[in-house]
Scaffold this motif. Structure first.
Motif, PDB file in Angstrom:
ATOM      1  N   VAL A 180       0.994  -1.365  -0.244  1.00  0.00           N
ATOM      2  CA  VAL A 180       0.129   0.005   0.009  1.00  0.00           C
ATOM      3  C   VAL A 180       0.845   1.362   0.079  1.00  0.00           C
ATOM      4  O   VAL A 180       1.946   1.011   0.501  1.00  0.00           O
ATOM      5  CB  VAL A 180      -0.662   0.219   1.115  1.00  0.00           C
ATOM      6  CG1 VAL A 180      -1.831   1.155   1.033  1.00  0.00           C
ATOM      7  CG2 VAL A 180      -1.594  -1.412   1.651  1.00  0.00           C
ATOM      8  N   GLN A 182       2.685   4.764   1.150  1.00  0.00           N
ATOM      9  CA  GLN A 182       2.458   5.129   2.437  1.00  0.00           C
ATOM     10  C   GLN A 182       1.909   6.106   2.877  1.00  0.00           C
ATOM     11  O   GLN A 182       1.205   6.328   4.073  1.00  0.00           O
ATOM     12  CB  GLN A 182       4.347   5.891   2.718  1.00  0.00           C
ATOM     13  CG  GLN A 182       4.776   6.239   4.016  1.00  0.00           C
ATOM     14  CD  GLN A 182       4.693   4.885   5.049  1.00  0.00           C
ATOM     15  OE1 GLN A 182       5.483   4.173   4.626  1.00  0.00           O
ATOM     16  NE2 GLN A 182       4.022   4.898   6.188  1.00  0.00           N
ATOM     17  N   ILE A 185      -1.486   4.717   4.384  1.00  0.00           N
ATOM     18  CA  ILE A 185      -1.127   4.122   5.438  1.00  0.00           C
ATOM     19  C   ILE A 185      -1.281   5.275   6.640  1.00  0.00           C
ATOM     20  O   ILE A 185      -1.684   4.956   7.692  1.00  0.00           O
ATOM     21  CB  ILE A 185       0.154   3.217   5.369  1.00  0.00           C
ATOM     22  CG1 ILE A 185      -0.090   2.108   4.425  1.00  0.00           C
ATOM     23  CG2 ILE A 185       0.159   2.741   6.842  1.00  0.00           C
ATOM     24  CD1 ILE A 185       1.286   1.388   4.145  1.00  0.00           C
ATOM     25  N   LEU A 189      -3.640   5.188   9.862  1.00  0.00           N
ATOM     26  CA  LEU A 189      -3.216   5.083  11.268  1.00  0.00           C
ATOM     27  C   LEU A 189      -3.707   6.137  12.005  1.00  0.00           C
ATOM     28  O   LEU A 189      -3.823   5.912  13.259  1.00  0.00           O
ATOM     29  CB  LEU A 189      -1.566   4.668  11.155  1.00  0.00           C
ATOM     30  CG  LEU A 189      -1.120   3.504  10.494  1.00  0.00           C
ATOM     31  CD1 LEU A 189       0.295   3.556  10.536  1.00  0.00           C
ATOM     32  CD2 LEU A 189      -1.387   2.497  11.534  1.00  0.00           C
ATOM     33  N   PHE A 292      -4.122  -5.746   0.755  1.00  0.00           N
ATOM     34  CA  PHE A 292      -3.591  -5.128   1.441  1.00  0.00           C
ATOM     35  C   PHE A 292      -4.389  -3.527   1.854  1.00  0.00           C
ATOM     36  O   PHE A 292      -3.899  -3.043   2.657  1.00  0.00           O
ATOM     37  CB  PHE A 292      -2.222  -4.412   0.718  1.00  0.00           C
ATOM     38  CG  PHE A 292      -1.309  -5.779   0.651  1.00  0.00           C
ATOM     39  CD1 PHE A 292      -0.546  -6.575   1.631  1.00  0.00           C
ATOM     40  CD2 PHE A 292      -1.333  -6.656  -0.447  1.00  0.00           C
ATOM     41  CE1 PHE A 292       0.137  -7.495   1.459  1.00  0.00           C
ATOM     42  CE2 PHE A 292      -0.605  -7.925  -0.686  1.00  0.00           C
ATOM     43  CZ  PHE A 292      -0.023  -8.188   0.292  1.00  0.00           C
ATOM     44  N   GLU A 293      -4.902  -3.112   0.828  1.00  0.00           N
ATOM     45  CA  GLU A 293      -5.725  -1.956   0.898  1.00  0.00           C
ATOM     46  C   GLU A 293      -6.952  -2.324   2.026  1.00  0.00           C
ATOM     47  O   GLU A 293      -7.399  -1.340   2.859  1.00  0.00           O
ATOM     48  CB  GLU A 293      -6.346  -1.569  -0.351  1.00  0.00           C
ATOM     49  CG  GLU A 293      -5.338  -1.127  -1.242  1.00  0.00           C
ATOM     50  CD  GLU A 293      -5.728  -1.011  -2.757  1.00  0.00           C
ATOM     51  OE1 GLU A 293      -6.993  -1.316  -2.884  1.00  0.00           O
ATOM     52  OE2 GLU A 293      -5.023  -0.655  -3.651  1.00  0.00           O
ATOM     53  N   ALA A 296      -5.011  -1.859   5.325  1.00  0.00           N
ATOM     54  CA  ALA A 296      -4.574  -0.624   5.839  1.00  0.00           C
ATOM     55  C   ALA A 296      -5.860   0.233   6.435  1.00  0.00           C
ATOM     56  O   ALA A 296      -5.607   0.907   7.352  1.00  0.00           O
ATOM     57  CB  ALA A 296      -4.302  -0.039   4.638  1.00  0.00           C
ATOM     58  N   LYS A 351      -4.747  -3.846  10.758  1.00  0.00           N
ATOM     59  CA  LYS A 351      -4.246  -2.513  10.495  1.00  0.00           C
ATOM     60  C   LYS A 351      -2.611  -2.282  10.641  1.00  0.00           C
ATOM     61  O   LYS A 351      -1.828  -1.730   9.966  1.00  0.00           O
ATOM     62  CB  LYS A 351      -5.093  -1.384  11.053  1.00  0.00           C
ATOM     63  CG  LYS A 351      -5.026  -0.049  10.508  1.00  0.00           C
ATOM     64  CD  LYS A 351      -6.012   0.769  11.414  1.00  0.00           C
ATOM     65  CE  LYS A 351      -6.115   2.249  10.787  1.00  0.00           C
ATOM     66  NZ  LYS A 351      -7.266   2.930  11.605  1.00  0.00           N
ATOM     67  N   VAL A 354       0.426  -4.121   8.748  1.00  0.00           N
ATOM     68  CA  VAL A 354       0.844  -3.495   7.228  1.00  0.00           C
ATOM     69  C   VAL A 354       2.003  -3.018   7.458  1.00  0.00           C
ATOM     70  O   VAL A 354       2.966  -3.174   6.688  1.00  0.00           O
ATOM     71  CB  VAL A 354       0.056  -2.492   6.758  1.00  0.00           C
ATOM     72  CG1 VAL A 354       0.383  -2.005   5.684  1.00  0.00           C
ATOM     73  CG2 VAL A 354      -1.506  -3.154   6.457  1.00  0.00           C
ATOM     74  N   VAL A 360       4.455  -2.376   2.348  1.00  0.00           N
ATOM     75  CA  VAL A 360       4.412  -0.595   1.811  1.00  0.00           C
ATOM     76  C   VAL A 360       5.224  -0.555   0.596  1.00  0.00           C
ATOM     77  O   VAL A 360       6.471  -1.276   0.502  1.00  0.00           O
ATOM     78  CB  VAL A 360       5.068   0.364   2.984  1.00  0.00           C
ATOM     79  CG1 VAL A 360       4.869   1.696   2.477  1.00  0.00           C
ATOM     80  CG2 VAL A 360       4.325  -0.282   4.240  1.00  0.00           C
TER      81      VAL A 360
END
Length: 381
Positions: A180, A182, A185, A189, A292-293, A296, A351, A354, A360
């Protein structure tokens, strides 16, 4: 570093996303890139199938098309030679494609390291799904390309086994999963998971095939009409009319929404809304981009319990089902719906994983540069 990036992608789809994300990561880190690649993908919309190339493949007998692929490799070799002379790259980064030994030959001719990204065992894949006429010859070319690279980057360890079986040395293999970007992410986060939403969004991105069992997802939602559920599907599929009719027949047409093809820059806006995400099927060696999305955003992921997926997810980060078993898929989705509030720990864990597992694109590009530097260092000794 100066990187000569070679690929043969003529369609603007998930493959193109991989190329775009990785090359953007290289550029963000100050590296200089030159491409030897088709131009069609830069001029077309997301979902484009390759146009003329796709039509040609469908029109010609398989063995003629395969010979044309090999002939095309000669033209690519000439282009690579010109690019190497003019650009003087420190290494070549190539996305593997069948009947494409040009990169290996050019790299050997100029003694330039070549790092080969491998996303599928294409002889096996094309034999199974679209047919391959010159199979033994194709396998010889595939093995030659894999073994000729200075380093191979399969996207899963399951896929790495194919390379090992072909005779690629273990010290020339590094598994690098997809990832994903950066900034996405960082944004996620900084965004807490909201368990107090008025509507629970069950999401899916990708082409919807009949074997995915999306009819079972609609059945599961219909069994919980009292809950504020909504299924949102991003992507196309030949079975969409049947699924829409099914939702209408079950009285939940207002709870099912098919968005169709969405431009790439808008997809993540929808994924951010997914509370539960569906990975209904997976190729045995794949590293699914969309998953991966899903991870995230801290979505509760429903996924098949297969070796390649277990390289990415675990019982602590997902709800698994038995691959190919649509009843199991529906049961797992029902579990996720009923226990939605109780699975906050899985969502937080997926989450965070990742970052913990370095899924990433910027991390991937750094690892590629590390490998390139190691190859160059060993060549100087």
């Amino acid at each position: 570093m100066k990187i000569l990036y070679h690929h043969r992608i003529a369609s603007k789809d998930g493959q193109y996303v991989h190329v775009e994300e990785l090359t953007n990561a290289f550029l963000d880190q100050g590296h200089e890139l030159k491409f030897v690649a088709p131009q069609v993908n830069e001029q077309s919309d997301f979902g484009h199938d390759g146009g003329f190339v796709s039509k040609l493949k469908n029109a010609l007998p398989a063995f003629i098309y395969e010979l044309l692929e090999l002939t095309y490799s000669l033209w690519i070799f000439i282009k690579l030679v010109k690019a190497i002379k003019a650009f003087k790259p420190e290494f070549i980064y190539e996305r593997y494609n069948l009947y494409q030994p040009a990169g290996i030959l050019a790299a050997k001719l100029f003694n330039v390291p070549l790092i080969l990204e491998v996303n599928a065992p294409l002889v096996e894949e094309r034999s199974r799904y679209s047919g391959l006429s010159l199979k033994r010859f194709a396998k010889w070319i595939e093995n030659y390309t894999w073994k000729g690279a200075d380093h191979c980057l399969p996207v899963t360890d399951v896929l790495a086994e194919h390379l090992r079986d072909a005779g690629v040395d273990e010290d020339k293999i590094t598994v690098i999963h997809n990832g994903v970007r950066q900034p996405f992410i960082d944004e996620m986060l900084a965004t807490p998971i909201d368990l107090d939403k008025q509507q629970i969004i069950i999401g899916f991105t990708g082409f919807i095939h009949p074997w995915h069992g999306m009819d079972k997802a609609i059945e599961a939602i219909a069994e919980h009409k009292d809950l504020p559920l909504k299924l949102v599907c991003i992507g196309d599929g030949t079975i969409l009319p049947e699924l829409k009719q099914q939702a209408a027949d079950l009285g939940i047409a207002d709870k099912v929404e098919f968005k169709g093809l969405i431009t790439r820059d808008k997809v993540l806006d929808f994924v951010k809304q997914f509370d539960i995400s569906l990975q209904p099927d997976v190729t045995a060696y794949a590293s699914p981009l969309k998953m991966f999305e899903y991870m995230a955003v801290g979505s509760l992921i429903i996924a098949p319990k297969t070796p390649n997926i277990e390289e990415i997810l675990s019982d602590d980060t997902a709800v698994f089902f038995e691959k190919g078993n649509q009843a199991s898929f529906k049961s797992s989705l029902n579990d996720a719906i009923v226990n939605y509030q109780n699975y906050i720990e899985k969502r937080e864990a997926v989450k965070n994983s990742v970052i913990e597992k370095r899924f990433v694109w910027h991390e991937n590009s750094k690892r590629v540069i590390e490998i390139a530097n190691l190859i160059k260092s060993s060549q100087r000794k």
